[in-house]
Design a protein around this motif. Structure first.
Motif, PDB file in Angstrom:
ATOM      1  N   VAL A  84      16.754  -7.307   1.253  1.00 61.33           N
ATOM      2  CA  VAL A  84      17.913  -8.112   0.853  1.00 61.33           C
ATOM      3  C   VAL A  84      18.939  -8.157   1.983  1.00 61.33           C
ATOM      4  O   VAL A  84      19.493  -9.217   2.301  1.00 61.33           O
ATOM      5  N   GLY A  85      19.177  -7.007   2.607  1.00 62.96           N
ATOM      6  CA  GLY A  85      20.171  -6.934   3.669  1.00 62.96           C
ATOM      7  C   GLY A  85      19.815  -7.781   4.879  1.00 62.96           C
ATOM      8  O   GLY A  85      20.651  -8.503   5.419  1.00 62.96           O
ATOM      9  N   VAL A  86      18.563  -7.681   5.307  1.00 65.67           N
ATOM     10  CA  VAL A  86      18.124  -8.441   6.481  1.00 65.67           C
ATOM     11  C   VAL A  86      18.128  -9.942   6.198  1.00 65.67           C
ATOM     12  O   VAL A  86      18.606 -10.737   7.021  1.00 65.67           O
ATOM     13  N   LEU A  87      17.611 -10.348   5.046  1.00 67.71           N
ATOM     14  CA  LEU A  87      17.595 -11.774   4.712  1.00 67.71           C
ATOM     15  C   LEU A  87      19.010 -12.317   4.549  1.00 67.71           C
ATOM     16  O   LEU A  87      19.300 -13.458   4.940  1.00 67.71           O
ATOM     17  N   SER A  88      19.900 -11.512   3.999  1.00 61.70           N
ATOM     18  CA  SER A  88      21.303 -11.913   3.876  1.00 61.70           C
ATOM     19  C   SER A  88      21.930 -12.090   5.255  1.00 61.70           C
ATOM     20  O   SER A  88      22.669 -13.049   5.501  1.00 61.70           O
ATOM     21  N   ILE A 101      18.217 -24.519   8.893  1.00 63.59           N
ATOM     22  CA  ILE A 101      17.252 -24.097   7.871  1.00 63.59           C
ATOM     23  C   ILE A 101      15.979 -23.593   8.550  1.00 63.59           C
ATOM     24  O   ILE A 101      15.402 -22.573   8.162  1.00 63.59           O
ATOM     25  N   GLY A 102      15.557 -24.312   9.593  1.00 66.93           N
ATOM     26  CA  GLY A 102      14.392 -23.893  10.362  1.00 66.93           C
ATOM     27  C   GLY A 102      14.604 -22.543  11.023  1.00 66.93           C
ATOM     28  O   GLY A 102      13.701 -21.698  11.043  1.00 66.93           O
ATOM     29  N   VAL A 103      15.807 -22.334  11.564  1.00 68.43           N
ATOM     30  CA  VAL A 103      16.150 -21.051  12.186  1.00 68.43           C
ATOM     31  C   VAL A 103      16.029 -19.928  11.159  1.00 68.43           C
ATOM     32  O   VAL A 103      15.460 -18.867  11.431  1.00 68.43           O
ATOM     33  N   PHE A 104      16.555 -20.183   9.951  1.00 66.72           N
ATOM     34  CA  PHE A 104      16.473 -19.183   8.889  1.00 66.72           C
ATOM     35  C   PHE A 104      15.022 -18.862   8.542  1.00 66.72           C
ATOM     36  O   PHE A 104      14.647 -17.680   8.434  1.00 66.72           O
ATOM     37  N   ILE A 105      14.194 -19.880   8.388  1.00 62.28           N
ATOM     38  CA  ILE A 105      12.803 -19.679   7.986  1.00 62.28           C
ATOM     39  C   ILE A 105      12.049 -18.874   9.036  1.00 62.28           C
ATOM     40  O   ILE A 105      11.316 -17.916   8.717  1.00 62.28           O
TER      41      ILE A 105
END
Length: 202
Positions: free
Chosen positions: A147-151, A184-188
């Protein structure tokens, strides 16, 4: 005068979120991803980063001080800003709210992660595969890190969109739509790297 100071602080807050904090995040994710090549691969990468010249100065100037300012001013923004998401439930309004929420989660996660790794290292512990394996072997800590890393990654990617707008790089509606898809691509991509890394540690 107060308006000029507010404008400067917000621009600086946005800039630090990308340079150097965002750059460090990407570098940190790449170094950790060496675990997919095996424990020895990660240990070599971690040892290289841990033995850089002037490490304390670099970490303080490039990482800790920028994060401290970004976090303090970010909390100020989070708890003083008025949300209109109830009236205008647009995509960008929801991203604004999620940016504030993810910022608080990210701050908690970073503080705990630094405590478990950098502070522990200062007291003689070795930042290695064994350390991270022991931490992530706990199901609770694995979920906490996930959760922390994805956040953190979301906060960076969405903040990158805001940075491009606030610094006048994406002015037109079309450029802002394009940057939405890019971020969004960067996030994915970064999320995939992060999840793969966490799983490899376990």
């Amino acid at each position: 005068m107060a308006g000029n100071r507010e404008f400067f602080n917000r621009r600086l807050h946005s800039l630090l979120g990308v340079i150097p904090i965002g750059v460090f995040l990407v570098q940190h994710l790449v170094v950790n991803h060496f675990i997919t090549g095996g424990p020895e691969s990660f240990n070599k990468a971690a040892d290289f980063m841990g033995n850089l010249p002037f490490q304390i100065v670099l970490e303080t100037v490039v990482i800790y001080l920028p994060i401290l300012f970004h976090a303090i001013y970010g909390l100020y923004i989070a708890f003083t800003a008025n949300s209109n998401v109830n009236k205008y439930g647009t995509y960008r309004n929801w991203m604004y709210i999620l940016q504030r929420i993810s910022g608080v989660i990210t701050l908690i996660f970073i503080a705990w992660h630094v405590w478990q790794t950098r502070v522990a290292a200062a007291f003689g512990a070795e930042v290695s595969y064994d350390m991270m394996h022991d931490i992530l072997s706990s199901p609770f800590m694995f979920v906490f890190y996930l959760v922390g890393v994805l956040s953190t990654i979301f906060h960076f990617a969405n903040g990158l969109w805001s940075f491009l707008v606030s610094w006048g790089i994406t002015v037109s509606p079309r450029s802002q739509v394009i940057s939405t898809y890019v971020t969004i691509g960067v996030f994915i991509v970064l999320a995939f790297i992060a999840v793969q890394t966490l799983i490899a540690f376990v």
